[in-house]
Scaffold this active site. Structure first.
Site, PDB file in Angstrom:
ATOM      1  N   HIS A 134      37.974  55.385  14.169  1.00  0.00           N
ATOM      2  CA  HIS A 134      38.994  54.629  14.891  1.00  0.00           C
ATOM      3  C   HIS A 134      40.268  55.451  15.085  1.00  0.00           C
ATOM      4  CE1 HIS A 134      42.499  51.786  14.786  1.00  0.00           C
ATOM      5  NE2 HIS A 134      41.838  51.255  15.794  1.00  0.00           N
TER       6      HIS A 134
ATOM      7  N   GLU B 106      39.746  57.840  17.815  1.00  0.00           N
ATOM      8  CA  GLU B 106      39.845  57.150  19.112  1.00  0.00           C
ATOM      9  C   GLU B 106      41.307  57.087  19.573  1.00  0.00           C
ATOM     10  OE1 GLU B 106      39.243  52.791  18.990  1.00  0.00           O
ATOM     11  OE2 GLU B 106      40.970  52.989  20.322  1.00  0.00           O
ATOM     12  N   HIS B 107      42.203  56.716  18.670  1.00  0.00           N
ATOM     13  CA  HIS B 107      43.628  56.665  19.036  1.00  0.00           C
ATOM     14  C   HIS B 107      44.138  58.042  19.451  1.00  0.00           C
ATOM     15  CE1 HIS B 107      45.684  52.787  17.662  1.00  0.00           C
ATOM     16  NE2 HIS B 107      44.396  52.520  17.625  1.00  0.00           N
TER      17      HIS B 107
ATOM     18  N   GLU C 196      48.630  48.085  13.172  1.00  0.00           N
ATOM     19  CA  GLU C 196      47.400  47.443  13.669  1.00  0.00           C
ATOM     20  C   GLU C 196      46.649  46.807  12.490  1.00  0.00           C
ATOM     21  OE1 GLU C 196      44.816  50.113  15.809  1.00  0.00           O
ATOM     22  OE2 GLU C 196      43.459  48.508  16.417  1.00  0.00           O
TER      23      GLU C 196
END
Lengths: 424, 417
Positions: free
Chosen positions: A69, A72-73, A145
């Site tokens: 993840h 991905e950012h 997040e």
């Protein structure tokens, strides 16, 4: 590159499929009349891939939770200091990315200049740029997040269920990791994961909408230049068949209790048509047991033990699978008891089986209404070796007997765990 | 996707959005009521009770079986806030018969259901009404579960306390118990069925046949008022309202309410859409690039407009300790807009993205129905292509003029203990 044309008469849809010399599988699903076109450039790597032997390595690499993840950012960051959103802002495309348990996908939808957008997409995903500064900045953003999900009761009740069902398998970990685990991520780790998983032979490009094969192939030729790498060996711990815990509870700021019940499916290792068959049988069975026309659903609803928020689902991958159901309840324990009792006593009748099958067919057809939804389903099914064009035929061929066997195997009390979020 | 509209009778319009791109068709019925405290709750309750049963299928279970047999047709009902009005809706989504066995007429069966569930109820079962009363109370309370939406909603409630727009469309917990099945049926028969109604069909059907069936279905319906309820755009703002509330949560939610004083029927409306996009409408916006990317304060920081009311809400999730930093940065960007500090790149990104978003709307039946519903309510029959060409003509000067007219009204902060 050459494309194979696959036409499905029942659906009146055509899919083109080709293998690029880099090993990248490229798909084109033309859709008439839609304003949007969509592309997904997806790598077969997700939150569960936290131990692996990279191609060329002999020793396994173990990584902290949340790396897929985080990566991905960070892919959006460009070597010239800009952000790939800046490039899309010059074309108007709506760009994004998502990370699931098994997949990381970089996506855009656009109503204009599709091939220009496709160039931007392939260009930025092929160009990683990680620095100490930009990693530190992202730790702040992802930290928020994670905090956001900490307050999200639907998210919490689901992930708590996974920790109840699984003792060792990494599906039990939050996709974004924890504030502590992401603190351990640095740029070298990101490069290691990038070079291991973001190889064309571990990726697919799926396009949908007003799209032509030749033009897609030209863009792929221009940007995807890596040679295929060897196989990535993914290492998963031996997960016991039993559930980890029968019950996980948490208190959160909610109005009513929320609950989920999960049934751990140990019938694993299937891929392709066999997996699709298992999914279809289980989905029909779910509807028969706790769908809106079932005795159990109506009894629970009329007693006020569940409300409209009640849902059920079946998640299935090669090395883990579970059926889950839940929603808000004034009395989760009573709801669970009645569900288990209702499932045990349920008579599976041919008439109900056929009707629930029809309902599933309707849901499958509805999926074709959205280029994004459709593409995302195709992407995950391709990674599972499934051919979505087989869906209606398999649906036609599954029998009540299969549903009966499936019920006896999957929906047992021993396989069952529960998660509850109570008001604090 | 163009719209064809026909008046079935006084106060009842049928709209057809014809397209062959979907594998399902959609039929939506929308009743228009003014938003008012006295009936918000009963309208919300009604939308949930009518989907429990009807003369054709009195029991919920039987109705569910019928929907499953019709290839998993979906019925969704509820209430929506549209400016100062409350819309009661029920939507049917069902497969296009071309994709399934022709022996089963799906559309015809759905029309029978529409008639029975929406226009020909003969009374409501006491047990269903009391179950749905409990569910409605739970639904109202459960709004607090989604902290992001809840903070935005509280901000609007505080900001528009004196206006119908400040009323929650689900109504009020305290008003639920006082309603019985008799009141509900009376309200259905004499208020809702006598209100203006729009019926939308989206997809590919034999519209002449459908129109005939709908005419028959509505034979005994008589609408009293044919005018949609009106919405007032507030232009005078008193003192800025500051409210902080506390819940047991990890992340603080900051919501700022602004009045743009621009309505969707104003000439300046396209410039307002671009203004919102530059300010907080995407990853190219000032809020995203400063609050998130530059200062790393938040995962999300964005603004959204309510076209009906000219209200703009900024939402962000932050550490409680960072309240002042985040607030200052949002207001710095807000002032930059009014000072005309907008680059050509920001302008062009905002226009391209807004055009892309609006054109994308035509790919969803539900979204297109909602778009046209909004256009009907506000009396601005602007189709997507017209709106897009207006957006492309918006100048930076026009955006700055809009910006100078926007005022902060309410600062709402939801923080942890």
């Amino acid at each position: 590159m050459e494309f194979e044309k696959i036409y499905n008469k029942k659906l009146n849809e055509t899919l083109y499929k080709g293998r690029h010399k880099s090993g990248l599988m490229v798909y084109v699903l033309p859709k008439q009349g839609f304003s949007k076109s969509y592309a997904s450039f997806a790598a077969r790597v997700g939150s569960i891939d936290n131990e692996f032997i990279a191609p060329g390595d002999t020793e396994p690499t173990k990584i902290p939770d949340g790396v897929a993840h985080f990566l991905e950012h960070k892919m959006f960051e460009q070597p010239d200091g800009t952000n790939s959103f800046d490039s899309f802002s010059k074309t108007g495309a709506s760009a994004n990315a998502y990370t699931s348990f098994t997949t990381t996908a970089y996506i855009f939808s656009s109503t204009d200049r599709f091939y220009e957008n496709l160039e931007i997409l392939l260009d930025y995903v092929e160009k990683p740029h990680f620095t100490d500064e930009n990693v530190a900045k992202e730790q702040g953003i992802i930290g928020q997040e994670i905090r956001m999900y900490d307050d999200d009761p639907n998210w919490r009740v689901f992930f708590n269920l996974l920790t109840a069902l699984y003792e060792k398998h990494p599906v039990r970990n939050d996709i974004a990791g924890t504030v502590e685990s992401i603190a351990k991520i640095d740029k070298d780790l990101l490069y290691k994961c990038y070079h291991s998983f973001y190889n064309p032979s571990n990726m697919i490009l799926f396009t949908c909408g007003d799209v032509e094969c030749d033009k897609v192939a030209q863009v792929v030729d221009k940007y995807v230049t890596n040679a295929p790498l060897g196989e990535i060996k993914r290492i998963f711990p031996n997960e016991p068949e039993n559930v980890n815990k029968k019950l996980v509870e948490q208190k959160l700021s909610v109005a009513n209790p929320l609950f989920m019940i999960g049934f751990k499916d140990n019938d694993l290792g299937k891929t392709g048509s066999e997996m699709m068959r298992k999914i279809i049988v289980t989905e029909i069975l779910n509807r028969m047991l706790v769908g809106k026309s079932s005795k159990t659903y109506n009894s629970l609803y009329e007693k006020g033990l569940i409300n409209d928020s009640f849902f059920f689902e079946y998640s299935c991958e090669a090395d883990y699978a579970f059926a889950a159901m839940g929603g808000e309840s004034t009395d989760p324990n009573a709801a669970k008891e009645e569900i288990l009792e209702g499932i045990k006593k349920a008579e599976l009748l041919e008439e109900d089986f056929l009707r629930c099958k029809k309902s599933l067919i309707g849901r499958f057809l509805r999926m074709f209404n959205s280029v994004e939804g459709l593409s995302n389903v195709f992407v995950s099914s391709i990674f599972q070796g499934m051919d979505m064009f087989e869906y209606l035929d398999i649906c036609e061929s599954v029998t009540l007997e299969e549903a009966r066997l499936r019920k006896e195997y999957l929906f047992r009390e021993e396989n069952c765990a529960m998660s509850i979020v109570w008001p604090n | 996707m163009s719209i064809q509209s026909v008046e079935i009778k006084n106060g009842v319009k049928l709209h057809y959005l014809h397209t062959k791109k979907f594998k399902t068709n959609s039929l939506g019925v929308y009743f228009h009521r003014p938003m008012q405290k006295s009936e918000a709750t009963i309208n919300a309750l009604l939308s949930n009770v009518i989907k429990r049963g009807c003369p054709l299928f009195p029991r919920t279970k039987e109705l569910a079986r019928q929907l499953e047999a019709l290839y998993g047709s979906k019925v969704v009902s509820g209430v929506r806030k549209k400016g100062d009005s409350q819309v009661i809706y029920i939507n049917f989504e069902f497969v296009n018969e071309n994709y399934v066995l022709k022996s089963q007429p799906v559309m015809e069966n759905i029309l029978d259901l529409v008639k029975s569930m929406v226009f020909a109820q003969e009374g409501f079962l006491k047990e269903y009404v009391s179950q749905e009363k409990e569910n409605l109370k739970q639904l109202i309370m459960a709004q607090m579960n989604d902290k992001r939406a809840y903070a935005a909603q509280r901000c609007v409630e505080i900001m528009c306390k004196q206006e119908p727009y400040g009323i929650c469309e689900l109504g009020f917990i305290d008003d639920v118990d006082g309603i019985n099945e008799g009141d509900l049926f009376e309200h259905y028969k004499n208020v809702v069925l006598k209100s203006p109604v729009d019926i939308f069909i989206t997809g590919d059907v034999d519209i002449f046949w459908v129109e005939q069936k709908i005419k028959e279905m509505l034979e005994y319906i008589e609408v009293k008022s044919v005018k949609y309820p009106e919405t007032v755009i507030i232009k005078d703002i008193g003192e800025i309202k500051n409210v902080t509330e506390t819940q047991n949560i990890a992340q603080g939610k900051l919501s700022l309410g602004f009045r743009t004083k621009t309505a969707s029927w104003d000439e300046k409306y396209p410039a307002l859409l671009i203004y919102n996009a530059v300010f907080g409408g995407g990853p190219f916006s000032k809020l995203f690039n400063n609050v998130r990317e530059k200062l790393s304060l938040a995962y999300y920081a964005s603004s959204r407009l309510d076209m009906f009311k000219g209200v703009m809400i900024v939402n962000s999730g932050i550490e409680v300790a960072n309240f002042q930093k985040a607030y200052d940065e949002i207001m710095t960007q807000f002032k930059a807009m009014a000072n005309g500090d907008i680059t050509d790149e920001e302008m062009s990104a905002a226009v391209l993205s807004t055009v892309n978003n609006i054109r994308s709307m035509t790919d969803s039946a539900m979204v297109m129905e909602d778009y046209w519903l909004g256009r009907l309510i506000t009396g601005t029959a602007l189709d997507i292509d017209e709106l897009i060409s207006m957006l492309k003509r918006v100048t930076k000067q026009q955006v700055i003029e809009v910006a100078q007219n926007v005022d902060l009204d309410t600062v709402y902060f939801l923080k942890g203990v």
